[in-house]
Design an enzyme around this catalytic site. Structure first.
Site, mmCIF file in Angstrom:
data_model
loop_
_atom_site.group_PDB
_atom_site.id
_atom_site.type_symbol
_atom_site.label_atom_id
_atom_site.label_comp_id
_atom_site.label_asym_id
_atom_site.label_seq_id
_atom_site.Cartn_x
_atom_site.Cartn_y
_atom_site.Cartn_z
ATOM 1 N N LYS A 61 0.693 -1.255 -0.195
ATOM 2 C CA LYS A 61 0.093 -0.194 0.081
ATOM 3 C C LYS A 61 0.853 0.942 0.038
ATOM 4 O O LYS A 61 2.286 1.420 0.692
ATOM 5 C CB LYS A 61 -1.306 -0.177 1.018
ATOM 6 N N HIS A 63 1.208 5.538 0.236
ATOM 7 C CA HIS A 63 0.515 7.082 -0.649
ATOM 8 C C HIS A 63 1.998 7.997 -1.299
ATOM 9 O O HIS A 63 2.312 8.454 -0.965
ATOM 10 C CB HIS A 63 0.711 7.872 0.639
ATOM 11 N N ASP A 92 -3.439 4.140 -2.005
ATOM 12 C CA ASP A 92 -4.307 4.385 -0.827
ATOM 13 C C ASP A 92 -4.712 6.236 -1.021
ATOM 14 O O ASP A 92 -4.581 6.921 0.106
ATOM 15 C CB ASP A 92 -3.506 4.107 -0.139
ATOM 16 N N LYS A 94 -7.459 7.598 -1.274
ATOM 17 C CA LYS A 94 -8.867 8.062 -0.994
ATOM 18 C C LYS A 94 -9.140 8.905 -1.988
ATOM 19 O O LYS A 94 -10.096 10.150 -0.826
ATOM 20 C CB LYS A 94 -8.647 8.285 0.758
ATOM 21 N N ILE A 98 -16.527 14.787 -6.991
ATOM 22 C CA ILE A 98 -17.659 14.294 -7.720
ATOM 23 C C ILE A 98 -16.768 13.534 -8.691
ATOM 24 O O ILE A 98 -15.582 13.370 -9.091
ATOM 25 C CB ILE A 98 -18.317 15.651 -8.276
ATOM 26 N N THR A 101 -14.971 15.006 -11.320
ATOM 27 C CA THR A 101 -12.478 14.761 -11.208
ATOM 28 C C THR A 101 -12.341 13.762 -10.391
ATOM 29 O O THR A 101 -11.057 14.331 -10.829
ATOM 30 C CB THR A 101 -13.536 16.040 -10.195
ATOM 31 N N TYR A 221 -4.855 0.387 17.394
ATOM 32 C CA TYR A 221 -4.527 -1.005 16.842
ATOM 33 C C TYR A 221 -4.832 -2.015 17.083
ATOM 34 O O TYR A 221 -5.380 -2.235 18.886
ATOM 35 C CB TYR A 221 -2.775 -1.310 17.543
HETATM 36 N N1 5IU Z 1 -5.158 3.844 7.498
HETATM 37 C C1 5IU Z 1 -5.412 3.651 8.337
HETATM 38 N N2 5IU Z 1 -7.103 3.430 9.040
HETATM 39 C C2 5IU Z 1 -8.085 3.780 8.644
HETATM 40 C C3 5IU Z 1 -7.693 4.184 7.306
HETATM 41 C C4 5IU Z 1 -6.250 4.022 6.646
HETATM 42 O O1 5IU Z 1 -4.972 4.072 9.223
HETATM 43 O O2 5IU Z 1 -9.083 3.804 8.917
HETATM 44 I I1 5IU Z 1 -9.637 4.211 5.500
HETATM 45 C C5 5IU Z 1 -4.032 4.133 6.627
HETATM 46 C C6 5IU Z 1 -2.918 5.321 7.278
HETATM 47 C C7 5IU Z 1 -1.517 4.513 6.952
HETATM 48 C C8 5IU Z 1 -1.867 3.163 7.419
HETATM 49 O O3 5IU Z 1 -1.503 4.804 5.482
HETATM 50 O O4 5IU Z 1 -3.435 2.772 7.109
HETATM 51 C C9 5IU Z 1 -1.855 2.033 8.613
HETATM 52 O O5 5IU Z 1 -0.338 2.767 9.344
HETATM 53 P P1 5IU Z 1 0.625 2.473 10.048
HETATM 54 O O6 5IU Z 1 0.288 0.878 10.526
HETATM 55 O O7 5IU Z 1 1.315 2.903 10.400
HETATM 56 O O8 5IU Z 1 -0.796 3.033 11.973
#
Ligand code: 5IU
Length: 274
Positions: A61, A63, A92, A94, A98, A101, A221
């Site tokens: 995953k 960003h 990720d 998110k 609309i 976009t 967590y």
């Molecule tokens: N993330 C969350 N919680 C959520 C969502 C996304 O933690 O509800 I939607 C993302 C944010 C980060 C990863 O990119 O998941 C969790 O990272 P850590 O395991 O370092 O907390």
């Protein structure tokens, strides 16, 4: 639930969406339901972590908007690692705008997410048009979308009827929406339309840690056992539990943690289907 009792292989054989099928097959082949979330800003560190955890993960995953000096050569390296280590890619992003976009944000700009990310995600807040907007770009490419039905953070507003409506929205677009970011299974949420008994949403769950209960910014967590065995989720998403604070990674410790979370996640799945 019916789905939680099935193996990943059984589900892969029946899934119609190419990204969902590929993810389920990868999970089974590697015996790993671990998705590693790589939230670091340095390109070399990003690639080093992925090269280290890749053998233990079904999914990475990203960003990509936090990476300094991003260019598409980074994506080429990511794709090489994806082939070498046999994992899929989940940006990720998110999305939350609309339809028109989000289709542009998904296809274009600096990151061109749809061209390389097998799976991405969206907030259901704009309503069903966000799905049609993203599907217009992602479906022809065989991509899959996850809706954010719940969040792991303290005080999240994605609860109750919001979560129910998110699930109902997904049910109306099962060709492209492959599942949810959520904290539990969703079969019993909202209004079921599963007349053929073939609804299979993947549940990917962030907020997973073995040594910590949360962070100073609202993260919470749970353990792989709570997430996979007790709550029936399919994929554990782990970030800092594996690579720590980032900044100067200790490859051996990152590898050890990735292996540990992979083993815990798989044991939790085996306990669930038994
Ligand atoms: N993330 C969350 N919680 C959520 C969502 C996304 O933690 O509800 I939607 C993302 C944010 C980060 C990863 O990119 O998941 C969790 O990272 P850590 O395991 O370092 O907390």
């Amino acid at each position: 639930s019916r789905i939680a009792a099935q193996t990943y292989a059984q589900r892969a054989a029946k899934h119609a969406n190419p990204a969902a099928k590929a993810l389920l097959e990868t999970i089974e082949r590697k015996q790993s339901n671990l998705c590693v979330s790589v939230d670091v800003t340095d390109r070399d560190e990003f690639l080093d972590i992925i090269d280290t955890v890749g053998p233990y993960a079904c999914l990475i995953k990203t960003h990509v908007d936090i990476i300094e000096h991003f260019d598409l050569s980074l994506i080429e390296r990511l794709q090489e690692l994806s082939s070498a280590h046999d994992f899929l890619i989940f940006e990720d992003r998110k999305f939350a705008d609309i339809g028109n976009t989000v289709a542009l944000q998904y296809s274009s700009g600096v990151h061109k997410i749809a061209s390389w990310s097998h799976i991405t995600n969206a907030h259901p807040v704009p309503g069903p048009s966000i799905i049609s907007g993203l599907a217009s770009v992602g479906k022809p490419l065989g991509r899959g979308l996850l809706l954010l039905a719940e969040m792991s953070t303290k005080g999240s507003l994605a609860t109750g009827s919001y979560t129910e409506e998110a699930v109902n929205m997904a049910r109306a677009h099962r060709d492209f929406v492959i599942g949810f970011i959520a904290q539990r299974r969703m079969e019993a949420v909202g209004t079921s339309t599963d007349t053929n008994n073939d609804e299979d949403f993947l549940i990917l769950s962030p907020g997973v840690g073995l040594d910590s209960k949360g962070d100073a910014m609202g993260q919470q967590y749970r353990t792989p056992k709570e997430v996979v065995t007790e709550s029936g989720c399919d994929v554990i998403i782990v970030g800092r539990g594996i690579y720590g604070k980032g900044g100067n990674i200790d490859v051996q410790s990152v590898q050890k943690q990735a292996e540990r979370y992979r083993n815990e996640g798989w044991a939790a799945y085996q306990a669930r289907i038994r």
